[in-house]
Write an enzyme that holds these catalytic residues in place. Structure first.
Site, mmCIF file in Angstrom:
data_model
loop_
_atom_site.group_PDB
_atom_site.id
_atom_site.type_symbol
_atom_site.label_atom_id
_atom_site.label_comp_id
_atom_site.label_asym_id
_atom_site.label_seq_id
_atom_site.Cartn_x
_atom_site.Cartn_y
_atom_site.Cartn_z
ATOM 1 N N GLU A 144 15.313 8.167 17.912
ATOM 2 C CA GLU A 144 14.969 6.746 17.830
ATOM 3 C C GLU A 144 15.940 6.009 16.902
ATOM 4 O OE1 GLU A 144 11.151 4.372 16.095
ATOM 5 O OE2 GLU A 144 10.722 5.899 17.623
ATOM 6 N N ARG A 184 14.201 8.775 13.404
ATOM 7 C CA ARG A 184 13.287 9.902 13.605
ATOM 8 C C ARG A 184 13.487 10.513 14.981
ATOM 9 N NH1 ARG A 184 7.383 6.813 14.148
ATOM 10 N NH2 ARG A 184 7.921 5.460 15.907
ATOM 11 N N TYR A 243 3.382 -8.208 13.461
ATOM 12 C CA TYR A 243 3.245 -6.804 13.847
ATOM 13 C C TYR A 243 1.766 -6.465 13.875
ATOM 14 C CZ TYR A 243 3.406 -1.790 14.062
ATOM 15 O OH TYR A 243 3.215 -0.507 14.456
ATOM 16 N N ARG A 293 0.868 -1.180 0.000
ATOM 17 C CA ARG A 293 0.000 0.000 0.000
ATOM 18 C C ARG A 293 0.904 1.229 0.000
ATOM 19 N NH1 ARG A 293 -2.078 -3.585 3.500
ATOM 20 N NH2 ARG A 293 -1.110 -2.547 5.291
#
Length: 383
Positions: free
Chosen positions: A300, A279, A348, A173
C-alpha cells in the site's frame, strides 16, 4: 406523503439512507458512477487464490454502537475478528498499538505495567506544555525514540508532510497500552462479515422501493425530477470545483500472490522511510475461518490525490479548511439536497459512524416531511 428520492452514491451512506426511506414508503433511485456497489468497502473473491479481497484496502468493523452493530448483523453473518497489527522497525517485528510487549521488546526491558509507565514518562518531553503539532504530541507523551521508530516515518509516508505540519489532534488519543493487549481497537463489538462487505450493501439495497443504476453520473438537471437528493459524492465536485479542489490522499495498491503464507498476519506496517510503502496486507488473514493454499497481498502506497484519482483520506489542513468553508456556504444555499458521507462532508468516517450518521439523516428527513419542515444541507455539521 410519498416522495421521489435520488441518492448519489451506493456505498454505506447511500444504501442505508435508501433502505430507511424505502421502508418508510418512498420511491428511491440510487446511482453510482462506478461499476459496482459498496463504494470503498467493496470486496471481491480473487479468481486465482480464492481469497476474499478488500479491493480498496482493509476494512475491519468495530463499534461501541449497539444499534449499528445490530443493524449490520441483520444484513450479514458477522464473524469474530480481532485486528492484530504488526510493525517492522529496525529489522524487528513489534506489536501495535504500542503496548507492554512493544515497550519491553523495544527497550530490552522486563517492565511491569507501573515500571513501563514510569519509563515512558521519563522519555517524554516535559518542556512541551501544550502540544500544537503531531510531533509535539508524540514527543511529549512517548519521547523521541518511540516517536522516530513508530510514528515519524510512517506519518510522512501516509500524509506526505512532516509531523510538525500536522495538528496534534491526529494523535490526541495516543495508542499506548501498559498491558499485553494487542487488540488494535478498543470497541466492544468487532468482527468481519463472513462473505465480505459487498453482499451487505446488496442486502441493504434489496427492497422493492429501491432501484440501483451503476456507471451513472449525477446530472444537475435531473435534480428537478426529485423531491430530495442525498449526495454522497465529493462536495467540491458537486460545485464543479469552482473554488479549487479540496485536498485528499489517495492510495495505490501493488498486488502480488504467493504460495502458502507471506507474512503470517493480516497487516504489517513498515514505519521506516527506507521502505516506500506504508504497509502490506495479506487478505486471507482477514477471513481466518477460511483455508487457502495460496495468498494474495497488497503493498500500500499513499500519495497526493490527483484529478483522476480516487480520494481516500481528507487532509483537512488550514488551506483545505478555508476552502471547505466556501463550499459549505455554497451548499447551505442549495434547496432540496443534503450532503452526506465521507466525501459529501469532507470528513474521515469509520464504517460504524457512516452507518450511524446515515440512520440519523434518514430519521431527520422523515421527521422534516412529517412536520412540513425544511431539510438542511448538512444534518451532521462538518465544520
Amino acid at each position: 406523503m410519498q416522495k421521489e428520492i435520488l441518492i448519489v452514491g451506493a456505498g454505506f451512506s447511500g444504501a442505508v439512507i435508501a433502505r430507511e426511506l424505502a421502508v418508510a414508503g418512498h420511491n428511491v433511485r440510487v446511482i453510482d458512477s462506478r461499476d459496482h456497489i459498496a463504494g470503498n468497502c467493496y470486496s471481491h473473491r480473487d479468481e486465482k487464490t480464492g481469497v476474499m479481497v478488500h479491493t480498496y484496502g482493509p476494512h475491519i468493523f468495530h463499534t461501541d454502537n449497539k444499534e449499528v452493530w445490530d443493524y449490520i448483523n441483520s444484513h450479514c453473518n458477522m464473524m469474530p475478528y480481532t485486528n492484530r497489527v504488526k510493525a517492522t522497525v529496525n529489522n524487528q517485528v513489534f506489536s501495535l498499538p504500542i503496548n507492554l510487549h512493544t515497550i519491553n521488546q523495544f527497550f530490552g526491558k522486563t517492565c511491569s505495567p507501573a515500571e513501563a509507565k514510569d519509563l515512558i514518562s521519563s522519555k517524554g518531553d516535559a518542556s512541551i506544555l501544550e502540544p500544537k503539532t503531531f510531533e509535539d504530541q508524540a514527543l511529549k507523551f512517548v519521547g523521541k525514540e518511540l516517536y522516530e521508530a513508530f510514528f515519524k516515518g510512517y506519518t510522512i509516508k501516509q500524509w506526505g508532510m512532516e509531523p510538525k505540519e500536522l495538528p496534534a489532534s491526529i494523535l490526541k488519543r495516543l495508542p499506548v497500552r501498559f498491558n499485553y493487549d494487542d487488540n488494535y481497537f478498543n470497541h466492544k463489538y468487532q468482527g468481519m462479515p463472513e462473505e465480505g462487505y459487498t453482499p451487505i450493501v446488496a442486502s441493504i439495497l434489496n427492497h422493492k422501493g429501491i432501484t440501483v443504476e451503476l456507471n451513472t453520473h449525477y446530472d444537475h438537471e435531473s435534480k428537478k425530477n426529485y423531491d430530495h437528493v442525498f449526495y454522497c459524492g465529493p462536495l467540491d465536485g458537486y460545485f464543479e470545483y469552482r473554488y479549487g479542489r479540496l485536498g485528499y490522499r489517495t492510495l495505490d495498491f501493488e498486488a502480488f500472490s504467493v504460495e502458502g503464507d507471506y507474512q503470517g498476519c493480516a497487516v504489517m506496517n513498515y514505519c521506516s522511510l527506507d521502505v516506500p510503502y506504508t504497509r502490506i496486507t495479506e487478505h486471507k488473514y482477514f477471513a481466518p475461518w477460511e483455508q487457502h493454499g495460496s495468498s494474495l497481498c497488497y503493498k500500500e502506497y499513499s500519495r497526493a490525490c490527483g484529478e483522476d484519482d480516487l480520494p481516500y483520506y481528507p487532509i483537512r489542513q488550514m488551506g483545505e479548511m478555508s476552502l471547505l468553508q466556501k463550499y459549505l456556504d455554497e451548499a447551505d444555499q442549495e434547496k432540496n439536497i443534503t450532503f452526506v458521507g465521507r466525501l459529501g462532508t469532507y470528513r474521515y468516517l469509520d464504517m460504524d459512524v457512516t452507518i450511524a450518521e446515515a440512520l440519523e439523516v434518514a430519521r431527520h428527513y422523515t421527521q422534516a416531511i412529517a412536520k412540513d419542515g425544511d431539510m438542511p444541507a448538512f444534518v451532521i455539521n462538518p465544520r
